[in-house]
Design an enzyme around this catalytic site. Sequence first.
Site, mmCIF file in Angstrom:
data_model
loop_
_atom_site.group_PDB
_atom_site.id
_atom_site.type_symbol
_atom_site.label_atom_id
_atom_site.label_comp_id
_atom_site.label_asym_id
_atom_site.label_seq_id
_atom_site.Cartn_x
_atom_site.Cartn_y
_atom_site.Cartn_z
ATOM 1 N N LYS A 222 0.852 -1.126 0.123
ATOM 2 C CA LYS A 222 -0.075 0.011 -0.067
ATOM 3 C C LYS A 222 0.796 1.293 -0.117
ATOM 4 O O LYS A 222 0.758 2.360 -0.691
ATOM 5 C CB LYS A 222 -0.834 -0.081 1.287
ATOM 6 C CG LYS A 222 -1.967 0.848 1.325
ATOM 7 C CD LYS A 222 -2.747 0.973 2.603
ATOM 8 C CE LYS A 222 -3.274 -0.441 2.933
ATOM 9 N NZ LYS A 222 -4.253 -0.540 4.134
ATOM 10 N N LYS B 80 2.422 -3.905 10.908
ATOM 11 C CA LYS B 80 1.038 -3.970 11.317
ATOM 12 C C LYS B 80 1.217 -4.470 12.983
ATOM 13 O O LYS B 80 2.379 -5.224 13.247
ATOM 14 C CB LYS B 80 0.225 -4.938 10.685
ATOM 15 C CG LYS B 80 -1.401 -4.840 10.982
ATOM 16 C CD LYS B 80 -1.645 -3.497 10.184
ATOM 17 C CE LYS B 80 -3.103 -3.158 10.271
ATOM 18 N NZ LYS B 80 -3.612 -2.128 9.493
ATOM 19 N N SER C 147 -1.628 9.652 7.689
ATOM 20 C CA SER C 147 -0.800 9.460 8.956
ATOM 21 C C SER C 147 0.628 9.777 8.292
ATOM 22 O O SER C 147 1.549 10.174 9.261
ATOM 23 C CB SER C 147 -0.715 8.038 9.181
ATOM 24 O OG SER C 147 -1.514 7.554 9.879
HETATM 25 P P1 NAD Z 1 -14.017 0.363 12.774
HETATM 26 O O1 NAD Z 1 -13.673 -0.190 14.038
HETATM 27 O O2 NAD Z 1 -14.308 1.860 12.991
HETATM 28 O O3 NAD Z 1 -15.154 -0.098 12.030
HETATM 29 C C1 NAD Z 1 -15.092 -1.504 11.754
HETATM 30 C C2 NAD Z 1 -16.749 -1.716 11.560
HETATM 31 O O4 NAD Z 1 -16.906 -2.945 10.788
HETATM 32 C C3 NAD Z 1 -17.929 -1.493 12.838
HETATM 33 O O5 NAD Z 1 -18.854 -0.788 12.316
HETATM 34 C C4 NAD Z 1 -17.983 -3.008 13.077
HETATM 35 O O6 NAD Z 1 -19.268 -2.886 13.841
HETATM 36 C C5 NAD Z 1 -18.144 -3.501 11.649
HETATM 37 N N1 NAD Z 1 -18.018 -4.909 11.768
HETATM 38 C C6 NAD Z 1 -17.231 -5.867 12.617
HETATM 39 N N2 NAD Z 1 -17.145 -6.951 12.465
HETATM 40 C C7 NAD Z 1 -18.236 -7.215 11.391
HETATM 41 C C8 NAD Z 1 -18.808 -8.345 10.604
HETATM 42 N N3 NAD Z 1 -18.452 -9.516 10.756
HETATM 43 N N4 NAD Z 1 -19.751 -7.915 9.743
HETATM 44 C C9 NAD Z 1 -20.122 -6.692 9.497
HETATM 45 N N5 NAD Z 1 -19.372 -5.508 9.901
HETATM 46 C C10 NAD Z 1 -18.631 -6.053 11.192
HETATM 47 O O7 NAD Z 1 -12.747 0.170 11.816
HETATM 48 P P2 NAD Z 1 -12.217 0.981 10.596
HETATM 49 O O8 NAD Z 1 -11.117 1.529 10.946
HETATM 50 O O9 NAD Z 1 -13.214 1.735 9.894
HETATM 51 O O10 NAD Z 1 -11.909 -0.270 9.747
HETATM 52 C C11 NAD Z 1 -12.442 -1.034 8.715
HETATM 53 C C12 NAD Z 1 -11.476 -1.596 7.880
HETATM 54 O O11 NAD Z 1 -10.705 -0.433 7.246
HETATM 55 C C13 NAD Z 1 -10.552 -2.655 8.187
HETATM 56 O O12 NAD Z 1 -10.464 -3.564 7.527
HETATM 57 C C14 NAD Z 1 -9.272 -1.738 8.407
HETATM 58 O O13 NAD Z 1 -8.212 -2.699 8.492
HETATM 59 C C15 NAD Z 1 -9.544 -0.827 7.088
HETATM 60 N N6 NAD Z 1 -8.698 0.114 7.013
HETATM 61 C C16 NAD Z 1 -8.912 1.379 8.206
HETATM 62 C C17 NAD Z 1 -8.007 2.334 8.061
HETATM 63 C C18 NAD Z 1 -8.110 3.591 9.119
HETATM 64 O O14 NAD Z 1 -7.524 4.453 9.029
HETATM 65 N N7 NAD Z 1 -9.074 3.444 9.889
HETATM 66 C C19 NAD Z 1 -7.179 2.386 6.888
HETATM 67 C C20 NAD Z 1 -6.995 1.382 6.251
HETATM 68 C C21 NAD Z 1 -7.641 0.406 6.300
#
Ligand code: NAD
Length: 431
Positions: free
Chosen positions: A93, A105, A357
């Site tokens: 990425k 990670k 970031s």
């Molecule tokens: P978050 O904790 O804010 O949100 C995760 C969401 O997924 C929550 O609403 C939760 O209820 C839901 N969830 C959990 N288990 C689930 C399931 N089995 N089915 C459906 N929904 C489910 O996390 P986030 O930061 O929004 O991250 C979400 C994804 O994005 C992850 O894969 C993370 O690695 C990726 N990501 C996040 C960031 C970041 O900066 N936050 C950056 C890159 C990638």
Amino acid sequence: MASRDVFEDALERLERIGKEAGIDPQVIAALQQPRAVLTASVPLRMHDGSTRYVTAYRCRYNDALGPTKGGIRFHPDVTRSEVQALALWMTLKCAVVGIPYGGAKGGAAVDPKELTPMELERLSRGYMRAMADFVGPEIDIPAPDVYTNARIMGWMADEYETIHRVKAPGVITGKPIALGGSLGRDEATGRGAYLVIRRYAERTGMDPTKTRVAIQGFGNAGYHVARLLQQDGYLIVAASDSKGAIYSPAGFDPESLQQRKLESRNLEGVYCAGSVCELVEHQRITNEELLELDVDLLVPAALEGVIHEGNAPRIRAKTIAEVANGPIESSADEILHDRGIVVLPDVLVNAGGVTVSYFEWVQNRQGLAWTLAEVRNRLETIMNDAFDAMWNDIDEHRTARAAAYAVALRRIETAVLSGGDAAFFSNGGGH
Ligand code: NAD
């Protein structure tokens, strides 16, 4: 649910795409294992006086392009394999968007929702105590991921600074603004994804007002991408969280959904409390059903492995934008491609988070604070350039994922070969 080991799956895809793209086999071999992984047992004193031991990981995958960078996840399903896969994807990425970082990670196998705020703070500080010699502003820089947030990053930064007796805001990103966080970091992943989808729509003639969108995982990333898409006229017809999904052909207002979610702590509270969902007809469905809805754009924004060879033949969306990391198993790549479904890959789509970031780290090191407009403009330039680099590499054989991987792998290849033996054999910081 994911049906195979996530790291093995990630390696298989890397090898296949790397070979097709003509990447030096030595470079692919160098990317077949992490440079360093630290596993720790973190003692956690509970409010009743007992002590629990939480297994925690930090993986510095590859540092050919710079110090390693990657989030920390607090989730009961965290494993070493998952952390390694996520760290490999971070390596790709950072290379896709051309920022000077390698990939890393971290994670702890714990359900943070079961902890009191004090226990969560103790765990966060304990995690950093365990990792304090493994991370650092010029070695490895953590950030938030699933179920971690700015507050947790603030505790961890404070713990690191206490241990090392320095002010080192650049040790961690996604911090509260008062502790050196960057404006625009909270929305960055969602905004980055939105920018990729917007560029894709411009290139392919996809009309936002005729595009129905389903969002799996209405968390930080899912909410912001839904909000920004809706502002451009996209219709958000379904959203879900870990407790279930809601669907309305008439469309939801993401702002109202988010407000209700904050009040009731899950989307389920939205079904029957006086919310926007009562104003529009809606159905309650499962997360699995959401993935198979007849929509134009599917946005998996929760966890990995939700689309696999079992359900790929039933996916009806025309385009999938991978906001989550690794939501599609490699076994489903070909099925989706053969069915004409375009997959915009995670290593590009969710790279807005690590990009801002990076901006935060740059500001910390220079003692500067950029305006929100400055952050957004710089993000837009980087995301558009990265999209174009990927798009120019697509042909009838090469999927968007293969093109993005090829762009990343060529950049890593150049760095590894330029570094000579040191880049192949260094252990990335002395651990
Ligand atoms: P978050 O904790 O804010 O949100 C995760 C969401 O997924 C929550 O609403 C939760 O209820 C839901 N969830 C959990 N288990 C689930 C399931 N089995 N089915 C459906 N929904 C489910 O996390 P986030 O930061 O929004 O991250 C979400 C994804 O994005 C992850 O894969 C993370 O690695 C990726 N990501 C996040 C960031 C970041 O900066 N936050 C950056 C890159 C990638």
